[in-house]
Design a protein around this motif. Structure first.
Motif, PDB file in Angstrom:
ATOM      1  N   GLN A   1      -2.934  -1.974   5.039  1.00 35.45           N
ATOM      2  CA  GLN A   1      -2.044  -0.991   5.652  1.00 35.45           C
ATOM      3  C   GLN A   1      -2.555  -0.655   7.054  1.00 35.45           C
ATOM      4  O   GLN A   1      -3.714  -0.930   7.389  1.00 35.45           O
TER       5      GLN A   1
ATOM      6  N   ALA B   1      -3.978   1.828   9.773  1.00 33.77           N
ATOM      7  CA  ALA B   1      -4.774   3.061   9.797  1.00 33.77           C
ATOM      8  C   ALA B   1      -4.295   3.889  10.995  1.00 33.77           C
ATOM      9  O   ALA B   1      -4.638   3.616  12.142  1.00 33.77           O
TER      10      ALA B   1
ATOM     11  N   CYS C   1       0.828  -1.210   0.000  1.00 34.12           N
ATOM     12  CA  CYS C   1       0.000   0.000   0.000  1.00 34.12           C
ATOM     13  C   CYS C   1       0.867   1.266   0.000  1.00 34.12           C
ATOM     14  O   CYS C   1       1.892   1.344   0.683  1.00 34.12           O
TER      15      CYS C   1
ATOM     16  N   GLU D   1      -6.438  -1.561   7.688  1.00 38.63           N
ATOM     17  CA  GLU D   1      -7.451  -1.292   6.666  1.00 38.63           C
ATOM     18  C   GLU D   1      -6.896  -1.599   5.279  1.00 38.63           C
ATOM     19  O   GLU D   1      -5.689  -1.799   5.110  1.00 38.63           O
ATOM     20  N   LYS D   2      -7.774  -1.627   4.280  1.00 36.35           N
ATOM     21  CA  LYS D   2      -7.344  -1.833   2.898  1.00 36.35           C
ATOM     22  C   LYS D   2      -6.588  -0.611   2.396  1.00 36.35           C
ATOM     23  O   LYS D   2      -6.718   0.481   2.956  1.00 36.35           O
ATOM     24  N   CYS D   3      -5.821  -0.835   1.307  1.00 37.89           N
ATOM     25  CA  CYS D   3      -5.049   0.270   0.729  1.00 37.89           C
ATOM     26  C   CYS D   3      -5.984   1.419   0.355  1.00 37.89           C
ATOM     27  O   CYS D   3      -7.022   1.212  -0.278  1.00 37.89           O
ATOM     28  N   GLN D   4      -5.601   2.624   0.720  1.00 34.99           N
ATOM     29  CA  GLN D   4      -6.437   3.802   0.491  1.00 34.99           C
ATOM     30  C   GLN D   4      -5.959   4.678  -0.661  1.00 34.99           C
ATOM     31  O   GLN D   4      -6.749   5.402  -1.252  1.00 34.99           O
ATOM     32  N   SER D   5      -4.678   4.603  -1.003  1.00 35.79           N
ATOM     33  CA  SER D   5      -4.120   5.533  -2.004  1.00 35.79           C
ATOM     34  C   SER D   5      -3.291   4.817  -3.065  1.00 35.79           C
ATOM     35  O   SER D   5      -2.305   5.353  -3.573  1.00 35.79           O
TER      36      SER D   5
END
Length: 429
Positions: free
Chosen positions: A119, A121, A86, A142-146
């Motif tokens: 990743q 948070a 991530c 949490e799941k990848c945000q970016s």
């Protein structure tokens, strides 16, 4: 390719010329020679089945082994998924190793030990201000945000990297390959019929042009739908773009040399294609440039009608004896063979018989391959053997991306195994 056994031919005896009509209109003629040409294999003994003409055809055939390697092997590199994790934009100013250690949770099931899709948070501004060096075990995940990061200093930019086809979208590369092979099914069925109806040379031209256009157009895709569509289009040409010239060249070669011609091109030029692809990809570093460089070479097929003759077998079967004779005379001249005129006369008679038979008999379809027990057995065995051979090769070649080893080195080693395999098949005959 199995070695064809030629039938023994009897010596030419009792050949007499036809006596022309005399001035009184009397018709008298002598008994003509027994026919010496009953199929195309018979005439090869007269025009030469292994000589300068065949050497030239083998040279023309060499690039098609390269093109086949591009179509068959390039997706391994184009769809390659490098290590990834991530991306956390707030942490880009620290080293990669520290960034991974702080932002990515551990995952022992992944090569490298860090999760590819999750990743931490956390309040990254606070993390930076406090100069933390290790993650807090209490941080949620949490799941990848970016998006994702890829270590492209060690790998190339593939289509998977460009569109982030990882994690939830990891199905796209594998599915695109399934669609590619699915496209080969109607492609081979259609072009098999097209080849029998309109000729081998047009089939070779069209299938290779399809591969050319699809290969050049693919880097312009904007998403997975257009990419998968072009993979299907490429699949339509798969196999036929190679088997077309493969079979055509072997038709002009005597039985004892068919295995040599059929396997030597694969051993040298197909392998060469596989050896240079990882080097070119590593040098260029981008799948789009790579695609343009390799697939643009297929444009050489525009010169094919100038250098490659049409199949004489097909011409004879279609009753186009004059064109077949023209090719065979050129073949005999290059091979320095003197061919009696009656051989060409026999060929014309054979072509006329085949044309008349084709006009009076029913048209054959793929269903005829299963109508009687013997043909059904041969067809099913051939299908099974071809499937198993393809499965073994494709599984070996495409599994290199799953090895915990340098992709470029493992790719080269795997493809290089083609050399001893093909050479042994030649020696074993």
């Amino acid at each position: 390719t199995s070695t064809r056994v030629f039938r023994e031919m009897s010596c030419l005896t009792n050949v007499k010329e036809d006596i022309k009509m005399n001035n009184k209109g009397e018709n008298s003629e002598t008994k003509r020679h027994d026919r010496k040409v009953r199929d195309f294999d018979d005439i090869l003994k007269y025009v030469g089945g292994w000589g300068p003409f065949q050497y030239l055809l083998c040279l023309i055939f060499c690039p098609f082994n390269m093109f086949y390697g591009y179509v068959n092997l390039s997706p391994i590199l184009i769809l390659f998924t490098p290590p990834h994790w991530c991306q956390v934009p707030e942490m880009t100013n620290i080293t990669m190793e520290l960034r991974k250690q702080l932002t990515i949770p551990l995952d022992a099931s992944v090569p490298g030990g860090f999760s590819q899709c999750m990743q931490y948070a956390a309040n990254w501004t606070k993390v930076i201000s406090e100069n933390l060096k290790t993650p807090d075990p209490s941080w949620p995940v949490e799941k990848c945000q970016s998006g994702w990061e890829y270590p492209l200093e060690d790998f190339h930019r593939s289509v998977t990297v460009q569109f982030d086809w990882v994690c939830n979208d990891a199905w796209i590369p594998a599915f695109s390959q399934s669609v590619f092979f699915f496209g080969a099914i109607p492609g081979m069925l259609f072009f098999g019929w097209f080849s029998d109806t309109y000729g081998r040379l047009p089939t070779i031209m069209i299938t290779n042009m399809i591969a050319l256009v699809a290969g050049i157009a693919t880097p312009f895709v904007t998403g997975h739908f257009s990419f998968i569509t072009l993979r299907f289009v490429m699949g339509l040409a798969y196999n036929t773009c190679f088997t077309g010239p493969y079979v055509l060249v072997l038709e002009f070669v005597e039985g004892s040399k068919k295995t040599l011609v059929g396997n030597l091109g694969l051993a040298i030029f197909f392998t060469l294609s596989g050896l240079v692809q990882p080097l070119v990809m590593r040098l260029l570093g981008d799948w789009r440039l790579f695609s343009w460089v390799i697939f643009s070479q297929i444009g050489l097929v525009v010169f094919l009608p100038i250098v490659l003759p049409e199949s004489c077998r097909w011409l004879i079967a279609k009753g186009k004896a004059e064109k077949a004779v023209k090719i065979l005379k050129k073949m005999a001249k290059m091979n320095k063979k003197e061919v009696p005129d009656f051989i060409y006369d026999d060929l014309i008679s054979l072509a006329n018989e085949k044309e008349n038979k084709a006009n009076t008999s029913h048209s054959y379809t793929y269903l005829d391959l299963f109508k009687n027990a013997k043909m059904r057995r041969i067809t099913l065995l051939a299908m099974m053997l071809w499937m198993l051979t393809s499965l073994v090769f494709d599984t070996t070649a495409r599994n290199v991306t799953n090895l915990n080893f340098n992709i470029y080195t493992s790719f080269i080693i795997t493809v290089a195994l083609e050399i001893p395999a093909d050479l042994l098949s030649i020696v074993s005959q």
